[in-house]
Structures are given as C-alpha cells and as structure tokens.
Enzyme design. Structure first.
Site, PDB file in Angstrom:
ATOM      1  N   HIS A 262       0.829  -1.208   0.000  1.00 25.27           N
ATOM      2  CA  HIS A 262       0.000   0.000   0.000  1.00 25.27           C
ATOM      3  C   HIS A 262       0.865   1.261   0.000  1.00 25.27           C
ATOM      4  CE1 HIS A 262      -3.656   2.316   1.446  1.00 25.27           C
ATOM      5  NE2 HIS A 262      -2.694   3.102   1.932  1.00 25.27           N
ATOM      6  N   GLU A 263       1.860   1.314   0.903  1.00 30.54           N
ATOM      7  CA  GLU A 263       2.680   2.528   1.023  1.00 30.54           C
ATOM      8  C   GLU A 263       3.570   2.740  -0.193  1.00 30.54           C
ATOM      9  OE1 GLU A 263       1.783   4.542   3.063  1.00 30.54           O
ATOM     10  OE2 GLU A 263       0.741   3.326   4.551  1.00 30.54           O
ATOM     11  N   HIS A 266       1.630   4.475  -2.767  1.00 30.89           N
ATOM     12  CA  HIS A 266       1.668   5.935  -2.584  1.00 30.89           C
ATOM     13  C   HIS A 266       2.985   6.505  -3.091  1.00 30.89           C
ATOM     14  CE1 HIS A 266      -2.038   6.432  -0.454  1.00 30.89           C
ATOM     15  NE2 HIS A 266      -1.674   5.778   0.644  1.00 30.89           N
ATOM     16  N   HIS A 272      -5.538   6.906  -2.385  1.00 27.25           N
ATOM     17  CA  HIS A 272      -6.529   5.980  -1.849  1.00 27.25           C
ATOM     18  C   HIS A 272      -7.710   5.904  -2.811  1.00 27.25           C
ATOM     19  CE1 HIS A 272      -4.735   7.045   2.299  1.00 27.25           C
ATOM     20  NE2 HIS A 272      -4.333   5.819   1.968  1.00 27.25           N
ATOM     21  N   ASP A 283      -9.856   9.576  -7.331  1.00 30.77           N
ATOM     22  CA  ASP A 283      -8.492   9.083  -7.104  1.00 30.77           C
ATOM     23  C   ASP A 283      -7.711   9.094  -8.408  1.00 30.77           C
ATOM     24  OD1 ASP A 283      -9.616   6.948  -8.473  1.00 30.77           O
ATOM     25  OD2 ASP A 283      -8.697   5.421  -7.208  1.00 30.77           O
TER      26      ASP A 283
END
Length: 671
Positions: A262-263, A266, A272, A283
């Site tokens: 997930h990170e 980013h 998100h 998004d």
C-alpha cells in the site's frame, strides 16, 4: 506518552477511547486522525495524507495535491496516446535498502527483525506488483511491471545484502522524530535506492506511511520535490513482511506484507481509492469505482456510493485486511509508469544498478562500529565498544583478526572465531578505560589469510563517557532485590551480571494493570553472588520512561547484610538504570586479607603486589580480563613482587591471589 498496549489495540475503537483517559493517542504529524480512518480494532492503517500535509506545511515550494495532479495530467494523456516505454521490456526493477531501526535488541528480537522477515516483504511486493500466478498477489488486477530487489551494492561501492541494521538507542519513535532524526541519519541516496524503514512506532496503532513523488525535473515546472533525505516508506516492524513466509512478531490482520504494498503504491503516486474525500472525490483512476470512505475487514458486496460498481475492497489502496487485497488496476499501472518516467527521484531509479552484484571474493570481512547508547561505562568492565563483524565473502567466515585502538594508539588484536554464513554478522564487545576519543577498528586477516577487499576493512567512531566511579565493595555473598513497578509491568525487565557479562539472575516482563498504581514485581529475592566478583544490577524500561513517577511510584532496591545495608536504589530513569558493586574483599576462610594491596592502580606498566609476610611467601596468582579469559598465570616465592602489564591492552582486570592464609581477588585498571 506511553504506547497503546496490545490488549487495548484489540478492543473496539469506542473502548479504546474510553480506556485512554490517562493516555491520549498522539497526533500523527500534528494532525488528529478522523474516526473514519481508524479501523474497528483501533489501527491507523496509513498516515501518508497527514505526512503530505506536514511536508507541505514546512516546505511552501512543495506542490499541493492539485498542482501535482495538474502536472501529472498531460503526462498521463501523452502516455495513453503514445504508450511510452518505461524500460527495456517494459519491466522496471527498483533497488531497495531496508533500514532496520532497533534499540540494541539481539538479532530477531522485537524490532531487530530477521533477514528472512525483511526478504519476505520484498517477496510480497513482487507478488503483488507483478500479479504472480500461484501467489496471494494473483487477483483480478494487472501486472504493473514494477518489481523490487534488495540492493547488492552499498553507497560506498561495497557488497551488501540490502539490509542496513542501525541501533539508534531509542525504544520507539514518533513520526516527527522519524522524519527529523531517523531518516536523515540513515538514508541511502534516494536517486539510487528506494529506502524502506522498519521501526517501532511510539504510537503502536500506526501501521505505516509514505512520501509521495514530486518534482518532475522538467523545465518550467516547480523543481521542489520534497526533502531528498526523507524520501521513502516506513512501517511498524509488526507489519513489515509476511507471517506466511517468515517468523516474527507479526500482528494480524495486517501480517501479510500489504502495509508496504500500500505505502509503496503511494510512493509511486497512487491515491486511496476513495480519493480521501468521499464519493465525489476522484483518485484519478477511472477503473476504480467511487467509494465513500475507507473499507475495513473484507466487506464483500459493499457499494458505499450507490453508483455502478461495488467498492473495490480488494484494491491495495483501500484499508481492508491484508488477506483481502490483490488488485492494482490498469489505470493505477498507467499512473505508476508515468511517475517512474517523469518524477525526478523515481525516474533515476530505472537506471540504477545498485541491485546488480559486483564481483565477490571468497574471503571478505566488513567491520562497523555500533552507535554508543550509554552515557557512561560499566564500572565492572570499563567502557564498551561494539564492533559489528560482517561476512561479505562467498565462503563462511570462521576466523578474523581485528586490530583496534583509541586515538590511533598502539593496536590490540582481537582474534575472533566462529562460523558466519555470507551476509551474516556478529557483535564483538571490546572494553577500554578511555573515556573519550576515537575508537578505530580494522580487519587484519580473515580465515587465516588476507582479506581480499580492503575498502570495507576499517571503521571509526568518536565516543565520550564520563569517568566511572569504582564500585563499592561489600564483604557479603548474599544480596536481596526488591522491585515495585508502575502499571506497565510489561515494559520492565532486569538482570544481574558478573564481570564477564554472564547473566546470573534476571526477570520480566511482567503484567500490566488497568489503572495508574504500583505493583510489587520482585519481593525480597535472595541472590547468592560468589566472592571475589564484580556485579551489576540493571533495570530496563522498554518504553523509555522508567518506573516512577508518571504511571505509579515504582522503585528498585538492592540490599545486603540481611537487608541492613543499601547497595543501590532508584526508579526515575528513561530506558535503563544500573548499579555496580564488588565483594572482592571476601576470602575463602576466616583470615582478613584486606592488607593485600596493588599499586599503582591504575597502572601504565608495572603493577606491584604487596602481601603481608605472615600470609606466607608461596603465592599463586592468576590474572583474567573482564570477560573471564585468563591472561597470565604464575607463582611468586616473595611476598612483594611485580608484574609487567605492558603487553596488556587498556581495560579492567582482576588478579586472584592464593596465599597460605586464603584467597583474595582484587581489581585493577590498565591504562
């Protein structure tokens, strides 16, 4: 502030708030986390948005979200029209360094996670980003053609396994200190490596956060890309890697490595899936259906916006459980490719060769010197220096001669033996009496021959310790220990060690209480300590706030003489507190041998020994160092004699004298 304990973390969020009346949850980068971003079990899944707001607040030149998207939009359009190639064959391989930030714990204990746990995280990211068949990452999404490899070359051009273990002497870290202290102190060149940090967050409910890309490097556009010395992704060590692939202190349901998937999403520019604002907020990926807010657990069939298409709860950029996630979409992939082609510190990684191994040698040892965490030496053993010995060769390392000195003085050789596999390490503790200066270490030989790589053979680190007070001597062998803890007994451990560092007694961790009060942890524990020794009692607090006086008036006391004499007491400290003492004046019989003396002490060369003649003239003696190794063993037929200590390295020593009247052990220092 104290951390949220595991017991509290597993309660519902309403229960968490009521249980924290005396412990307010820390803000993340100064921002209060909204309730809709906290999971039912009390976890903050991701703090990337709060981190981005923090970066913008301290750097007015950094692009706002709107400016970033305005920069990205035409590049996305160009990509879709021309199908820009990202790299040969379309595959992007990103070299990775993982900084394992710990507090001196042994390998594999607490936040000093194992190599296998680190490797499992890289495996999970490759499964997820490459949609590998037969793995949990094989879902309905696409292969992003982005993959990751642990670095094989460090910033100095020496071989590495891509794992950088650093003891920074703190039990836990706030997000502000991670950004201001941890990252700048440890980061490798962000244009050549993706930096990942595994840490122990002070706020135990936080899982991770990332730094968004910024700064295209193109003419006419804002050059600010955020600080290069903070660029990367961070996760709590319990959420780093996968419990399916490695053992460790994982915390379900976030134990499959998806926090970092997930990170890293980013870090490559993904938002998100709910756009961080609800159904009307984009998004910027058309193929991710609108969502009202973050989803938790794995709520199949959720349609939070009453629009065509259910919420994509399987998307890596939602907040669902690790086991639920398995999708990156085509539009998310498109966005990644554009970022990797145009954002300055991302594009440079496509040509980085730090993941390509350099030629290796059979015999190659590397030395590092660990950070000095203590403010003073142990009176029983002197001041400690920790040499980290790595095997960077292809053959197992079974022996190494390591030279060390203080301030460039005469070298002393430490002959290490053991069995280290490639890329494994061992910590060697050296003690000296010097209180300040520069400690230098170098590899003289490995496996009985020449070290085949000289560029990683030397290390230096400055140090400064206040002079230690010689320990008080007590003519007893029985000592008692009492510890009254604060409410957080789980943070308290203790040990009693001898001059060789051997643990003779120890205890903890203990149970927690529900309110601020004290609790007896150890009551009148009798400890028998052999005569002629030097001993240290040490108490540790894992959180770093001692046992007095915020959460209960805790204290500790060591006594002797049937409890009539106090050896040491305390309770107000941060991470560690200790007291040292000896019982060297005790003999093995009823004779009083206090008249035996050594001088000068400390000594630079000749040590004189004076034994009263009535104790006899046949004296056997043995000198041993602070780890119990015999340095010299001999006999004198004179009651007054001298010993030449010139060949001994600086440090603390003990001499055991066997006279006709009894046994006497004395401590001396060699400068």
């Amino acid at each position: 502030m104290k951390k949220i304990t595991l017991t509290v973390l597993l309660l519902l969020s309403v229960s968490i708030l009521s249980a924290q009346e005396d412990k307010k949850t820390p803000k993340v980068f100064g921002k209060t986390i909204s309730k809709d971003k906290i999971s039912p079990d009390g976890h903050i899944r991701c703090a990337t948005d709060e981190y981005e707001a923090y970066l913008q607040s301290i750097d007015p030149k950094r692009k706002s979200e709107a400016e970033f998207e305005a920069w990205l939009a035409p590049l996305m359009a160009e990509y879709k029209n021309n199908t820009l190639a990202s790299q040969s064959g379309g595959i992007i391989t990103i070299p990775v360094v993982v900084h394992v930030i710990h507090n001196g714990d042994a390998y594999g204990v607490n936040e000093n996670i194992t190599d296998e746990q680190v490797a499992s995280q890289i495996t999970v990211m490759n499964q997820d980003f490459r949609k590998m068949m037969g793995t949990p990452g094989f879902g309905a999404g696409v292969d992003t053609q982005v993959q990751f490899a642990l670095a094989k070359v460090d910033p100095n051009g020496n071989p590495t396994d891509g794992i950088n273990r650093v003891n920074l002497c703190e039990a836990s870290w706030s997000t502000g200190d991670i950004n201001g202290i941890v990252k700048p102190a440890t980061i490798w060149d962000a244009t050549q490596y993706m930096n990942m940090w595994s840490v122990n967050f002070t706020d135990g409910s936080l899982l991770g956060y990332a730094q968004f890309p910024d700064g295209s490097g193109l003419g006419g556009l804002n050059p600010s890309g955020g600080a290069a010395n903070t660029d990367g992704v961070v996760a709590g060590y319990r959420f780093f890697g996968s419990s399916d692939l490695a053992s460790g202190s994982f915390q379900a349901p976030y134990d499959k490595g998806r926090t970092m998937t997930h990170e890293v999403g980013h870090w490559i520019g993904l938002r998100h899936i709910w756009g961080d604002g609800g159904c009307a907020v984009d998004d910027f990926c058309a193929d991710t259906p609108a969502a009202a807010a973050a989803n938790f657990g794995c709520p199949a069939g959720t349609n939070s916006c009453s629009a065509p298409g259910n919420d994509m709860i399987e998307n890596y950029m939602d907040y669902t459980d690790d086991s639920c996630m398995n999708i990156f979409t085509q539009n998310q992939k498109d966005r990644m490719v554009v970022i990797m082609n145009n954002a300055a510190r991302r594009a440079s990684l496509k040509t980085s060769v730090k993941d390509i191994a350099i030629p290796l040698f059979a015999n190659d040892a590397e030395v590092k010197i660990e950070t000095y965490c203590t403010t003073g030496g142990n009176p029983c053993v002197g001041n400690s220096h920790k040499i980290i010995l790595y095997n960077r060769g292809t053959s197992n390392l079974t022996s190494a001669a390591i030279n060390y000195n203080v301030n460039g003085g005469t070298n002393t050789t430490y002959n290490w033996t053991g069995n280290l596999a490639p890329n494994k390490y061992e910590i060697i503790t050296i003690t000296t009496v010097a209180t300040s200066g520069t400690f230098n270490a170098s590899v003289a030989s490995v496996n009985g021959g020449t070290d085949q790589r000289a560029t990683n053979d030397t290390a230096s680190r400055t140090f400064s310790f206040p002079p230690s007070t010689p320990p008080t001597d007590y003519p007893y062998t029985t000592f008692t220990l009492d510890i009254v803890g604060d409410r957080y007994g789980s943070e308290t451990t203790w040990q009693v060690t001898n001059q060789a560092g051997a643990v003779l007694y120890n205890g903890g961790p203990y149970s927690d209480l529900g309110s601020n009060t004290t609790q007896p942890l150890v009551t009148n524990l009798a400890m028998t300590l052999p005569a002629g020794g030097c001993y240290t009692f040490t108490i540790f607090d894992a959180y770093g706030d001692g046992i007095c006086c915020t959460y209960g008036s805790g204290s500790w006391t060591v006594k002797t003489n049937a409890g009539a004499t106090t050896v040491g007491t305390g309770g107000t400290f941060t991470n560690v507190q200790s007291t040292s003492f000896t019982n060297a004046s005790l003999s093995s019989d009823s004779f009083n041998l206090d008249a035996i003396s050594l001088y000068p002490n400390p000594t630079n060369g000749i040590l004189n020994v004076s034994v009263p003649s009535e104790f006899g003239t046949n004296i056997n003696y043995e000198i041993f160092n602070n780890i119990g190794q015999t340095i010299e063993k001999s006999k004198s037929t004179n009651s007054e004699f001298s010993i030449n200590t010139s060949s001994m390295s600086s440090g603390v020593y003990f001499i055991k004298l066997q006279t006709e009247a009894g046994l006497k052990t004395l401590r001396f220092v060699k400068n």
